[in-house]
Motif scaffolding. Structure first.
Motif, short mmCIF file in Angstrom:
data_model
loop_
_atom_site.label_atom_id
_atom_site.label_comp_id
_atom_site.label_asym_id
_atom_site.label_seq_id
_atom_site.Cartn_x
_atom_site.Cartn_y
_atom_site.Cartn_z
N ALA A 136 1.41 -1.15 -0.04
CA ALA A 136 0.15 -0.44 -0.04
C ALA A 136 0.52 1.25 -0.08
O ALA A 136 0.48 2.76 -0.53
N GLU A 137 2.19 1.30 0.98
CA GLU A 137 2.33 2.46 1.04
C GLU A 137 3.50 2.65 -0.62
O GLU A 137 3.56 3.59 -1.00
N ALA A 138 4.12 1.27 -1.25
CA ALA A 138 4.64 1.57 -2.39
C ALA A 138 3.44 2.13 -3.19
O ALA A 138 4.11 3.26 -4.63
N GLY A 245 17.51 -7.55 -12.13
CA GLY A 245 18.46 -6.03 -11.17
C GLY A 245 18.85 -6.22 -10.60
O GLY A 245 20.50 -6.55 -10.79
N PHE A 246 20.05 -5.02 -9.69
CA PHE A 246 20.84 -4.33 -9.46
C PHE A 246 20.91 -5.50 -7.47
O PHE A 246 19.97 -5.41 -7.20
N TYR A 247 22.29 -5.43 -7.78
CA TYR A 247 22.27 -6.69 -6.16
C TYR A 247 22.53 -5.25 -5.52
O TYR A 247 23.13 -4.60 -5.10
N ALA A 248 21.63 -5.58 -4.26
CA ALA A 248 21.77 -4.70 -3.27
C ALA A 248 22.34 -5.21 -1.82
O ALA A 248 22.02 -4.72 -0.59
N GLY A 249 23.03 -6.45 -1.63
CA GLY A 249 23.91 -7.05 -0.76
C GLY A 249 22.65 -7.69 0.27
O GLY A 249 21.39 -7.36 0.02
N ASN A 250 23.60 -8.63 0.69
CA ASN A 250 22.34 -9.34 2.27
C ASN A 250 21.62 -9.72 0.97
O ASN A 250 20.14 -10.59 1.67
N ASN A 251 21.43 -10.42 -0.29
CA ASN A 251 20.74 -11.39 -0.36
C ASN A 251 19.19 -10.38 -1.21
O ASN A 251 18.25 -11.12 -1.20
N LEU A 254 17.76 -4.63 -5.77
CA LEU A 254 17.04 -3.43 -6.80
C LEU A 254 16.57 -3.93 -7.69
O LEU A 254 16.99 -3.41 -9.07
N HIS A 255 14.65 -3.36 -8.13
CA HIS A 255 14.22 -3.76 -9.36
C HIS A 255 13.30 -3.59 -9.70
O HIS A 255 12.52 -3.29 -8.94
N ILE A 265 13.56 -1.72 -3.17
CA ILE A 265 14.38 -3.18 -2.92
C ILE A 265 13.57 -4.21 -2.73
O ILE A 265 12.32 -3.88 -1.17
N GLY A 266 13.79 -5.60 -2.41
CA GLY A 266 13.22 -6.42 -1.72
C GLY A 266 13.98 -7.92 -1.61
O GLY A 266 15.20 -7.95 -2.34
#
Length: 280
Positions: A136-138, A245-251, A254-255, A265-266
């Protein structure tokens, strides 16, 4: 002629003056008359009393006959009508009709009964509620973005390739530029900040560093060098079947994931994914 004194009794007052014989007879008659009058006077109350007594008995007899008759007349309908007996007789008649007109029903052996399933229910977990709130926020961010940017009037990927904004390439800088587009809505085939799909987003970011990439997740994943997940850093590419997508760390990734979900990021949700690095 003899002189008499004043009478001192009723008998004396009725004696006439004259001879003694006639006087005695008159006296006797007078006494009988007085006695008869007294007897008649004393008899009158007795007759009245007898008449009053007769009237009392007569009233009592009438009441004794009339009152029970009235009660019997009122009670007669209640005693004459017996619903219990009539209902019993009616039930007996109905039962006889049922028994005499009984019907039988046979079912073919090939007939099967339909299965009956009970309705189920489900409960929403706390994690699902959190996901719904995040969505909902997204969506709110996406709506805000769309309302302020119906179309994109800035440079396209081709414009960036012709005049790169970041001629010096680094993965840290690549990821920093990519972060600027969080909240952009997902648009299938989109390759500008008005709306991205997954490969359009990667293409637009790398174009700003002068790197030309096709608008295809599979083709982009084949461009670089595959490295281990342990060596991955933000800015590397996360590749899976049909997605990038782009790797954002910690598995995390960003996509631009899917319609209705803005760029963000998810967690990496693909079962099979790998890391590709561009620039080496």
């Amino acid at each position: 002629m003899a002189t008499r004194s004043h009478p001192d009794s009723v008998g004396d007052s009725l004696q006439p003056m004259g001879s003694d014989t006639g006087s005695n007879q008159d006296v006797a008659y007078s006494r009988r008359a007085v006695a008869g009058a007294a007897a008649a006077s004393s008899a009158r109350p007795s007759a009245a009393a007898k008449s009053s007594t007769w009237k009392t008995w007569r009233s009592t007899a009438i009441m004794a006959l009339v009152v029970p008759g009235l009660f019997a007349t009122v009670a007669l309908p209640a005693y004459a009508f017996s619903p219990i007996e009539e209902n019993a007789a009616g039930s007996s008649t109905l039962q006889s009709l049922k028994e005499s007109g009984a019907q039988s029903l046979s079912v073919d052996a090939g007939v099967t009964a339909n299965a009956v399933a009970r309705d189920g229910y489900s409960a929403t977990t706390e994690a699902e509620l959190a996901t719904a709130r995040a969505a909902a926020e997204a969506e709110a961010r996406r709506a805000t973005f769309v309302s302020t940017q119906k179309t994109f009037a800035g440079p396209s990927a081709e414009d960036h390739l012709a005049n790169p904004s970041y001629p010096s390439f680094s993965l840290d800088q690549v990821f920093a530029v990519a972060l600027q587009y969080q909240g952009v809505p997902y648009v299938y085939g989109g390759a500008t900040p008005a709306g991205f799909d997954c490969s359009g987003f990667v293409k637009y970011v790398y174009a700003q560093f002068g790197i030309n990439m096709p608008h295809s997740s599979t083709a982009q994943g084949n461009m670089g060098t595959r490295i281990s997940v342990a060596d991955a850093v933000p800015g590397d590419l996360v590749v899976s079947a049909g997605h990038i997508g782009f790797y954002a760390g910690n598995n995390m990734i960003l996509h631009a994931s899917r319609p209705g979900t803005p760029l963000r990021i998810g967690p990496i949700y693909a079962d099979n994914w790998w890391i590709v690095r561009i620039g080496i």
